[in-house]
Design a protein around this motif. Structure first.
Motif, PDB file in Angstrom:
ATOM      1  N   LEU A  13      -3.359 -14.121 -26.881  1.00 11.70           N
ATOM      2  CA  LEU A  13      -4.313 -13.095 -26.474  1.00 11.70           C
ATOM      3  C   LEU A  13      -4.737 -13.318 -25.030  1.00 11.70           C
ATOM      4  O   LEU A  13      -5.142 -14.431 -24.663  1.00 11.70           O
ATOM      5  CB  LEU A  13      -5.539 -13.126 -27.389  1.00 11.70           C
ATOM      6  CG  LEU A  13      -5.263 -12.921 -28.882  1.00 11.70           C
ATOM      7  CD1 LEU A  13      -6.540 -13.099 -29.691  1.00 11.70           C
ATOM      8  CD2 LEU A  13      -4.632 -11.567 -29.136  1.00 11.70           C
ATOM      9  N   ASP A  14      -4.633 -12.287 -24.213  1.00 10.47           N
ATOM     10  CA  ASP A  14      -5.096 -12.380 -22.823  1.00 10.47           C
ATOM     11  C   ASP A  14      -6.593 -12.682 -22.786  1.00 10.47           C
ATOM     12  O   ASP A  14      -7.062 -13.425 -21.931  1.00 10.47           O
ATOM     13  CB  ASP A  14      -4.837 -11.076 -22.065  1.00 10.47           C
ATOM     14  CG  ASP A  14      -3.384 -10.902 -21.670  1.00 10.47           C
ATOM     15  OD1 ASP A  14      -2.608 -11.876 -21.732  1.00 10.47           O
ATOM     16  OD2 ASP A  14      -3.028  -9.769 -21.290  1.00 10.47           O
ATOM     17  N   THR A  15      -7.310 -12.083 -23.722  1.00 10.74           N
ATOM     18  CA  THR A  15      -8.746 -12.318 -23.840  1.00 10.74           C
ATOM     19  C   THR A  15      -9.003 -12.879 -25.234  1.00 10.74           C
ATOM     20  O   THR A  15      -9.016 -12.122 -26.215  1.00 10.74           O
ATOM     21  CB  THR A  15      -9.540 -11.014 -23.630  1.00 10.74           C
ATOM     22  OG1 THR A  15      -9.202 -10.463 -22.360  1.00 10.74           O
ATOM     23  CG2 THR A  15     -11.041 -11.279 -23.689  1.00 10.74           C
ATOM     24  N   PRO A  16      -9.158 -14.196 -25.338  1.00  9.63           N
ATOM     25  CA  PRO A  16      -9.359 -14.805 -26.657  1.00  9.63           C
ATOM     26  C   PRO A  16     -10.591 -14.247 -27.364  1.00  9.63           C
ATOM     27  O   PRO A  16     -11.537 -13.785 -26.733  1.00  9.63           O
ATOM     28  CB  PRO A  16      -9.538 -16.293 -26.338  1.00  9.63           C
ATOM     29  CG  PRO A  16      -8.845 -16.485 -25.023  1.00  9.63           C
ATOM     30  CD  PRO A  16      -9.082 -15.201 -24.274  1.00  9.63           C
ATOM     31  N   VAL A  17     -10.550 -14.317 -28.673  1.00  9.36           N
ATOM     32  CA  VAL A  17     -11.652 -13.860 -29.516  1.00  9.36           C
ATOM     33  C   VAL A  17     -12.612 -15.030 -29.708  1.00  9.36           C
ATOM     34  O   VAL A  17     -12.196 -16.123 -30.103  1.00  9.36           O
ATOM     35  CB  VAL A  17     -11.121 -13.373 -30.880  1.00  9.36           C
ATOM     36  CG1 VAL A  17     -12.264 -13.059 -31.833  1.00  9.36           C
ATOM     37  CG2 VAL A  17     -10.207 -12.168 -30.699  1.00  9.36           C
ATOM     38  N   GLN A  18     -13.878 -14.799 -29.409  1.00  8.61           N
ATOM     39  CA  GLN A  18     -14.906 -15.821 -29.610  1.00  8.61           C
ATOM     40  C   GLN A  18     -15.497 -15.617 -30.998  1.00  8.61           C
ATOM     41  O   GLN A  18     -16.003 -14.543 -31.309  1.00  8.61           O
ATOM     42  CB  GLN A  18     -16.002 -15.691 -28.548  1.00  8.61           C
ATOM     43  CG  GLN A  18     -17.063 -16.756 -28.616  1.00  8.61           C
ATOM     44  CD  GLN A  18     -16.580 -18.098 -28.098  1.00  8.61           C
ATOM     45  OE1 GLN A  18     -15.857 -18.163 -27.119  1.00  8.61           O
ATOM     46  NE2 GLN A  18     -16.971 -19.160 -28.778  1.00  8.61           N
ATOM     47  N   ARG A  19     -15.412 -16.652 -31.839  1.00  7.78           N
ATOM     48  CA  ARG A  19     -15.971 -16.589 -33.188  1.00  7.78           C
ATOM     49  C   ARG A  19     -16.906 -17.777 -33.355  1.00  7.78           C
ATOM     50  O   ARG A  19     -16.463 -18.888 -33.639  1.00  7.78           O
ATOM     51  CB  ARG A  19     -14.872 -16.627 -34.228  1.00  7.78           C
ATOM     52  CG  ARG A  19     -15.400 -16.524 -35.657  1.00  7.78           C
ATOM     53  CD  ARG A  19     -14.312 -16.645 -36.679  1.00  7.78           C
ATOM     54  NE  ARG A  19     -13.509 -15.438 -36.726  1.00  7.78           N
ATOM     55  CZ  ARG A  19     -12.343 -15.353 -37.366  1.00  7.78           C
ATOM     56  NH1 ARG A  19     -11.852 -16.401 -37.983  1.00  7.78           N
ATOM     57  NH2 ARG A  19     -11.681 -14.221 -37.364  1.00  7.78           N
ATOM     58  N   GLY A  20     -18.168 -17.532 -33.136  1.00  4.75           N
ATOM     59  CA  GLY A  20     -19.133 -18.622 -33.202  1.00  4.75           C
ATOM     60  C   GLY A  20     -18.790 -19.676 -32.168  1.00  4.75           C
ATOM     61  O   GLY A  20     -18.659 -19.382 -30.985  1.00  4.75           O
ATOM     62  N   ALA A  68     -14.372  -5.945 -36.814  1.00  4.84           N
ATOM     63  CA  ALA A  68     -15.090  -5.902 -35.534  1.00  4.84           C
ATOM     64  C   ALA A  68     -14.300  -6.633 -34.445  1.00  4.84           C
ATOM     65  O   ALA A  68     -14.234  -6.158 -33.303  1.00  4.84           O
ATOM     66  CB  ALA A  68     -16.479  -6.520 -35.681  1.00  4.84           C
ATOM     67  N   GLU A  69     -13.708  -7.764 -34.785  1.00  5.69           N
ATOM     68  CA  GLU A  69     -12.914  -8.499 -33.790  1.00  5.69           C
ATOM     69  C   GLU A  69     -11.685  -7.692 -33.378  1.00  5.69           C
ATOM     70  O   GLU A  69     -11.347  -7.626 -32.196  1.00  5.69           O
ATOM     71  CB  GLU A  69     -12.499  -9.868 -34.348  1.00  5.69           C
ATOM     72  CG  GLU A  69     -13.657 -10.828 -34.481  1.00  5.69           C
ATOM     73  CD  GLU A  69     -13.343 -12.041 -35.314  1.00  5.69           C
ATOM     74  OE1 GLU A  69     -14.088 -13.037 -35.191  1.00  5.69           O
ATOM     75  OE2 GLU A  69     -12.358 -12.039 -36.096  1.00  5.69           O
ATOM     76  N   ALA A  70     -11.030  -7.062 -34.340  1.00  2.70           N
ATOM     77  CA  ALA A  70      -9.865  -6.231 -34.017  1.00  2.70           C
ATOM     78  C   ALA A  70     -10.281  -5.069 -33.118  1.00  2.70           C
ATOM     79  O   ALA A  70      -9.596  -4.746 -32.145  1.00  2.70           O
ATOM     80  CB  ALA A  70      -9.203  -5.720 -35.297  1.00  2.70           C
TER      81      ALA A  70
END
Length: 101
Positions: A13-20, A68-70
């Motif tokens: 992912l070019d922009t990683p997903v922040q999860r907590g 929501a992340e998607a």
């Protein structure tokens, strides 16, 4: 036939997903079964329509993305994931034809 799920190569992912506290920098896409496609149009998935991708990705990403992340993925990341989904919709002979080009 193997019982192991078919996984794509990791999609960085070019922009990683922040999860907590954790960060999801890449995902793999699992080949969907017919049940996971329920309620979706194969035509819409094949055309990489955003609404269809946002419904299928939480069902088949490893690690699982939330809806929501998607929905918050960068467009380029959504397209990269969609390309993997599209590849799973092709028959083996069609995939070979695409790879030969």
């Amino acid at each position: 036939m193997s019982d192991r799920p078919v996984l794509s190569e990791p999609v960085t992912l070019d922009t990683p997903v922040q999860r907590g506290e954790s960060v999801i920098a890449f995902v793999q896409i699992r080949k969907p079964g017919a049940g996971e496609l329920r309620g979706l149009s194969l035509v819409d998935l094949g055309q990489l329509k955003v609404d269809a991708l946002l419904k299928i990705l939480p069902r088949i990403t490893v690690p699982s993305l939330t809806e929501a992340e998607a929905a918050n993925l960068e467009p380029a990341d959504l397209l990269a994931c969609g390309a993997e989904v599209g590849g799973f919709l092709l028959q083996k002979s069609q995939r070979m034809d695409v790879l030969a080009q």
